[in-house]
Design a protein around this motif. Structure first.
Motif, PDB file in Angstrom:
ATOM      1  N   MET A 270      12.823   9.384  37.899  1.00  0.00           N
ATOM      2  CA  MET A 270      13.063   9.744  39.288  1.00  0.00           C
ATOM      3  C   MET A 270      11.734   9.756  40.039  1.00  0.00           C
ATOM      4  SD  MET A 270      14.995  13.138  40.795  1.00  0.00           S
ATOM      5  CE  MET A 270      16.566  12.663  40.067  1.00  0.00           C
ATOM      6  N   GLN A 271      11.750   9.359  41.296  1.00  0.00           N
ATOM      7  CA  GLN A 271      10.548   9.376  42.114  1.00  0.00           C
ATOM      8  C   GLN A 271      10.010  10.805  42.219  1.00  0.00           C
ATOM      9  OE1 GLN A 271       8.813   6.933  43.500  1.00  0.00           O
ATOM     10  NE2 GLN A 271      10.182   5.249  42.921  1.00  0.00           N
ATOM     11  N   THR A 272       8.681  10.930  42.120  1.00  0.00           N
ATOM     12  CA  THR A 272       8.065  12.256  42.173  1.00  0.00           C
ATOM     13  C   THR A 272       8.397  12.970  43.475  1.00  0.00           C
ATOM     14  OG1 THR A 272       6.230  11.494  40.778  1.00  0.00           O
ATOM     15  CG2 THR A 272       5.889  13.516  42.052  1.00  0.00           C
ATOM     16  N   ASP A 273       8.356  12.253  44.583  1.00  0.00           N
ATOM     17  CA  ASP A 273       8.668  12.872  45.876  1.00  0.00           C
ATOM     18  C   ASP A 273      10.092  13.413  45.901  1.00  0.00           C
ATOM     19  OD1 ASP A 273       6.157  12.235  46.737  1.00  0.00           O
ATOM     20  OD2 ASP A 273       6.763  10.457  47.876  1.00  0.00           O
ATOM     21  N   GLU A 274      10.995  12.704  45.263  1.00  0.00           N
ATOM     22  CA  GLU A 274      12.394  13.149  45.220  1.00  0.00           C
ATOM     23  C   GLU A 274      12.536  14.414  44.377  1.00  0.00           C
ATOM     24  OE1 GLU A 274      16.823  11.347  44.082  1.00  0.00           O
ATOM     25  OE2 GLU A 274      15.025  10.094  43.903  1.00  0.00           O
ATOM     26  N   ILE A 275      11.798  14.490  43.278  1.00  0.00           N
ATOM     27  CA  ILE A 275      11.829  15.696  42.438  1.00  0.00           C
ATOM     28  C   ILE A 275      11.287  16.894  43.203  1.00  0.00           C
ATOM     29  CG2 ILE A 275      10.881  16.782  40.364  1.00  0.00           C
ATOM     30  CD1 ILE A 275      10.836  14.019  39.066  1.00  0.00           C
TER      31      ILE A 275
END
Length: 316
Positions: A270-275
């Protein structure tokens, strides 16, 4: 290996890690209350108790209540004293696979707790927290040096890894969910032993997004959530190799492996920004992952009985 012994080793790993991490959280909590006179003590204490699974009304929450519940309660394996006592009792049932040094370390730690409690009440709790961190490190250091890398080692490290995921998520939650009463990111990093590794990695001032990213996703720091999930997944893969030999060739052999692998994959891809955008939700999911994985490990490897949950618990 007998399921009774395997279960004891699993819970030794969890209880010792729980004592260590709880000591780290409480050390930061009490230090912050001393250093910042503007903190609302009752609110900060109520938030901490809720995050640690022992909620109480805000008007009843204070430092004395926090220490009584999370440090000194001998009847609860969710406290420091109770967890170390429970680890020692589980070690009594696994003496045949533990080295004499590990047993002696747990026994000495247990026998020293009354004196440490007395000193903590008289001079302040920081000496107790330091004692617990040092003794926990000694137990796992002796395990690393004296245990064969067989099933006994795998169950011990599996327990430690799952507990570490849960407790690191709780440490992050103390920062993310506590609002104005939250500790700084520097204190959160210090509580996990991650401050110096963070500075060496990012070579700059502490940044909130980078600090959260480091504690969640760093592959090389052993207390990060990702590293702990990866280690737990590796232990489960080794323990389940026998299933492949017995004809289970499709997919993952066990439910615990599937649960842990799913959580690790989510963090990895998962994209870090999304996490980070939904961090409270992700932290809650990680705590549920540990609970479900522990239940699946119990059903797969141990005796047919209800799994031990975080709060309340009985000595395993």
């Amino acid at each position: 290996m007998l399921s009774r012994i395997a279960e004891s080793l699993f819970w030794i790993g969890r209880y010792v890690e729980r004592a260590d991490d709880t000591a780290r959280i409480l050390d930061v909590h009490t230090q912050r209350l001393v250093e910042d006179p503007w903190i609302d003590e009752r609110r900060a204490c109520a938030n901490l108790l809720a995050l640690m699974g022992a909620p109480c009304a805000e008007d009843e929450a204070d430092t004395e209540r926090v220490l009584a519940t999370l440090a000194f309660d001998r009847s609860s394996p969710s406290s420091i004293t109770g967890a170390l006592s429970a680890a020692r009792e589980n070690a009594r049932g696994a003496r045949e696979v533990l080295s004499a040094e590990i047993w002696e370390s747990l026994n000495v730690t247990h026998n020293a707790l009354p004196q440490q409690r007395t000193m903590a009440r008289r001079y302040g709790p920081h000496s107790l927290f330091r004692f617990v961190r040092e003794r926990s490190a000694m137990v796992f250091g002796l395990a690393d040096a004296t245990m064969s890398r067989d099933e006994s080692w795998l169950f011990l490290i599996l327990g430690r890894s799952l507990e570490r995921v849960d407790m690191t998520a709780r440490m992050l939650s103390t920062r993310v969910l506590a609002g104005d009463a939250a500790p700084s990111w520097t204190l959160v990093l210090r509580s996990t032993g991650a401050y110096e590794p963070y500075l060496r990695t990012y070579r700059g001032a502490v940044n909130s997004s980078r600090a959260a990213e480091f504690l969640l996703l760093d592959r090389l720091f052993p207390r990060s959530v990702f590293a702990s999930l990866e280690q737990a997944e590796g232990c489960l893969a080794e323990l389940e190799r026998a299933n492949v030999r017995e004809g289970h060739r499709i997919g993952v052999a066990g439910e615990a492996h599937r649960i842990v692998g799913r959580a690790r994959t989510m963090l990895e891809f998962m994209q870090t920004d999304e996490i980070l955008a939904k961090l409270p939700t992700r932290l809650d999911e990680l705590q549920r992952t540990c609970s479900l994985a522990s239940e699946a490990v119990t059903n797969r490897f141990f005796t047919e009985q209800a799994p031990q949950i975080w709060v309340p618990e009985s000595v395993g």
